[in-house]
Each structure stands twice: as C-alpha cells, then as structure tokens.
Design an enzyme around this catalytic site. Structure first.
Site, PDB file in Angstrom:
ATOM      1  CD  GLU A 140      -2.563   1.317   2.655  1.00 39.53           C
ATOM      2  OE1 GLU A 140      -3.048   0.268   3.110  1.00 39.53           O
ATOM      3  OE2 GLU A 140      -2.713   2.416   3.194  1.00 39.53           O
ATOM      4  CD  GLU A 143      -3.656   7.829   5.426  1.00 37.19           C
ATOM      5  OE1 GLU A 143      -2.581   7.322   5.070  1.00 37.19           O
ATOM      6  OE2 GLU A 143      -4.546   7.199   5.998  1.00 37.19           O
TER       7      GLU A 143
END
Ligand SMILES: *[C@@H]1O[C@H](CO)[C@@H](O)[C@H](O)[C@H]1NC(C)=O
Ligand SMILES: *[C@@H]1O[C@H](CO)[C@@H](O)[C@H](O)[C@H]1NC(C)=O
Ligand SMILES: *[C@@H]1O[C@H](CO)[C@@H](O)[C@H](O)[C@H]1NC(C)=O
Ligand SMILES: *[C@@H]1O[C@H](CO)[C@@H](O)[C@H](O)[C@H]1NC(C)=O
Length: 338
Positions: free
Chosen positions: A283, A288
């Site tokens: 990932e 974010e």
C-alpha cells in the site's frame, strides 16, 4: 470518533492482463519466437502466444518483440525493454539491472552521500540507481564490504577499491491516461461497504452522492468530492464518498492536481494505491491527512518480514517508523513525513 471527509482513490480490483515494463534490460534466455511490433503490441502478442511469459522489445527492424518462455533474472541492455506478463511471478521485487560501469583499483574521492554495508560490489549499483542524486559509488572491503554512494564521478587510482559509474537512465514518459471532467467519475467504482478503518461514515453510491451534492463536476472543469457538511450525521455515520479506480497500475508517473483539501476534526482526505490481498501486495499512501494533521503522511505499508535500510534516513526529512533495522524483519515498514 471520526467521521471521514474522504476523497479516496483506491487502486485495486482484478489486474487486467497487462505487462510490467523494465527499461534498459533483457532476459538472458533465447526467445521461443519473435514478431515485428511496437512495445505495446508485444504484451498482447505474448499473451496470445502459448508458452510466452515475457518478452524483450528492441528496435531491431523497426521494432521487434522477442518472446520468452520464462522470466529470468534481468540483465542490463541499453534501449531494450523487458515486459513481463502479470500472471507470471516477477523474479525479484527490483530487477537487478546492472546500470554501472565498474573499474577496479579506482576511487572517487569526496562526494560522499551515504555508506551502506554490503558484501558485494555489484550490489552497490542498484543502491545508487535507487538513490536520488547518486551518480556513482565506490566499494571497499571496510567492515566486510561497504558501498559508498557518491554524488560525483571524478576518479583517481586507488588499489583495492572498485568504482562504479551509473549509466544515466534513458526513460522517457508518454501520456497514457487522463482523468478529467469529461470522464472522471466513470473511471471509478463507488465503495459502499463499511469503513475498514471503523470511521463513523456512510460511504454512498454514485447516485446518492450526486443527489446529495457530494460529487460534482464544476463548470470550470474542476472535480468536487466531499462529505455531507450540512446535516447532523445519524445511523451509519456521515455521508461521504470513497472511490476506487477501475484500472489497476503497475507503475508510472502520476500527476495529481489538487485545488483544495480539507483539514480539521473529522476529516480524512486520502489518495493511495493498494495491491490485491492486502498487505501482501503493498500500500502506497501518497496523500493522507487525518483530523488536525499539519503534515502529510506519506506511508508505505508492506507485508511482514520487510526491512528498510536505516542509512537512507539521512537523505530525507521524514522518519522510518518501522523496519529500520537492517536484517531485523518487521511487520509493517513505513515512512512518515515528520
Ligand atoms: C524455454 O525455451 C528455451 C529456448 O527455446 C529452451 O531451451 C528451454 O528448455 C525452454 N524452457 C522451458 C521451461 O520450456
Ligand atoms: C566480518 O565477517 C566475519 C565473518 O563472518 C565476522 O566474524 C566479523 O565480525 C565481521 N566483521 C565486521 C566488522 O562486521
Ligand atoms: C444507491 O443507494 C441507495 C441507498 O442505499 C439505494 O436505494 C439505491 O438503489 C442505490 N443505487 C444503486 C444504483 O445502486
Ligand atoms: C472552479 O469552480 C469551483 C466552484 O465554483 C471553485 O470553488 C473553484 O475555486 C474553481 N477552481 C478554479 C481553479 O478556478
């Protein structure tokens, strides 16, 4: 408790039958067949050729696909391109492409970036290749072998030292795909299951999102996506959207033009890539920001047993949050921006 203002691009889904490409390389086995074609044709030709698992494309005769029955270690071959069918196991996560010209009894004084323990001089080339700003290396037997990565290339004689000079990469980029106001929402699936990270959020489908104004295409061509910020959240949680791209990618240069990203309590905007069978295929979180975070969390998650080379910590301002002890496997390697 968090409700999520999520604009998630979630790249997964069944892998289309595509190829992974390795520039400046070849597979050192004889071809089972060859056919004229451009690099993009080779992947399809290989797919429909029994026994073909990979190919090398070269400029021979205006473009030739050399079809190979197995995928083996890659070797350095300037201007050739290897493609490996996705159904085939790639031999190692990084192709061992020797892109360095090595010279014995040669030093490159000064220009030091970082030193990395390594018993083999030939391993230093990939480390240099993967290190931004590295132009060359020297290897010596100090501490049972050390790669000294260098930002310059001026050599001098020095017995027992091996120097390697990186061959400049010859990768050029071609625009393959554009996500814009003409196609944006048709290129994603709307995720409507429960939030895997247990937020107080109700991910809605495209028609509900449209009707509630959570997604839109503005008249100036910008794309809007957001959470419900006018109603009190009830039931499953605050209405928001989470999108995952229909296409899957093995690599590339992705340019993301953002006008605005929310910050503050209850928000969690994110843009990430994820492989199937999490976390085994990794990932990569590119953007974010949770709640009041003032920094971006660029994180890379991996399967268990990962290690990162702590020496690289010197080359960027963030920190290795785990897996930073070479040789000590960790359950989740990641890097953060602070
Ligand atoms: C692959 O092709 C090569 C060259 O034709 C041949 O020597 C080899 O036996 C083949 N290997 C397999 C596993 O089919
Ligand atoms: C070098 O390797 C030998 C044999 O494996 C080991 O005994 C020694 O401790 C190593 N030295 C260093 C500096 O790592
Ligand atoms: C979208 O979700 C709403 C509310 O759950 C549901 O009534 C509707 O059938 C869904 N539409 C589609 C196209 O799935
Ligand atoms: C485009 O329009 C939207 C909605 O009116 C506005 O919020 C946004 O700032 C505009 N973007 C640009 C780049 O002009």
């Amino acid at each position: 408790m968090k409700s999520l203002l999520i604009a998630l691009f979630f790249l997964n889904g069944a892998l289309a039958q595509q190829c992974s490409y390795y520039p400046d390389s070849d597979i050192s086995i004889s071809p089972i067949n060859y056919e004229p074609g451009g690099m993009d044709d080779c992947c399809k030709i290989c797919e429909y050729t029994p026994g073909c698992g990979a190919f090398t494309w070269s400029g021979y005769n205006g473009g030739t696909c050399w079809l190979k029955n197995i995928t083996g270690p890659l070797i350095y071959a300037p201007k050739n391109i290897v493609g490996i069918l996705n159904k085939n196991v790639i031999p190692s996560p990084l192709p061992s492409i020797n892109k360095c010209t090595m010279q014995s009894n040669t030093d490159i004084p000064g220009n030091d970036m970082i030193n990395i323990p390594n018993s083999q001089a030939s391993d230093c080339c990939n480390l240099c290749y993967l290190t931004q700003g590295c132009k060359a290396y020297t290897w010596s037997s100090v501490n049972n072998g050390t790669c000294w990565l260098k930002s310059g290339t001026t050599t001098s004689n020095n017995n027992g030292i091996i120097a390697g000079i990186l061959t400049p990469a010859t990768i050029s980029w071609t625009l393959r795909e554009t996500y814009d106001s003409t196609n944006f929402y048709s290129k994603f699936d709307f995720y409507t299951d429960g939030d895997p990270t247990h937020g107080y959020v109700d991910f809605v489908n495209q028609s509900v999102a449209q009707q509630k104004g959570l997604i839109a295409v503005n008249s100036n061509g910008t794309i809007y996506m957001g959470a419900d910020h006018t109603n009190k959240a009830t039931g499953r949680g605050r209405k928001s959207v989470r999108l995952s791209s229909k296409a899957a990618y093995n690599g590339g240069l992705f340019i993301h033009d953002l006008v605005h990203m929310p910050v503050g309590p209850g928000t969690w905007p994110a843009y990430w890539f994820i492989g199937p069978d999490w976390p085994n295929n990794g990932e990569a979180d590119i953007i974010e920001g949770i709640g009041g975070n003032t920094k971006n969390a660029v994180t890379l998650h991996t399967a268990d047993g990962c290690t990162m080379r702590k020496e690289y910590q010197q080359l960027f301002t963030g920190t290795f949050a785990d897996g930073k002890n070479p040789g000590v496997p960790s359950t989740d390697c990641f890097i953060q921006d602070w």
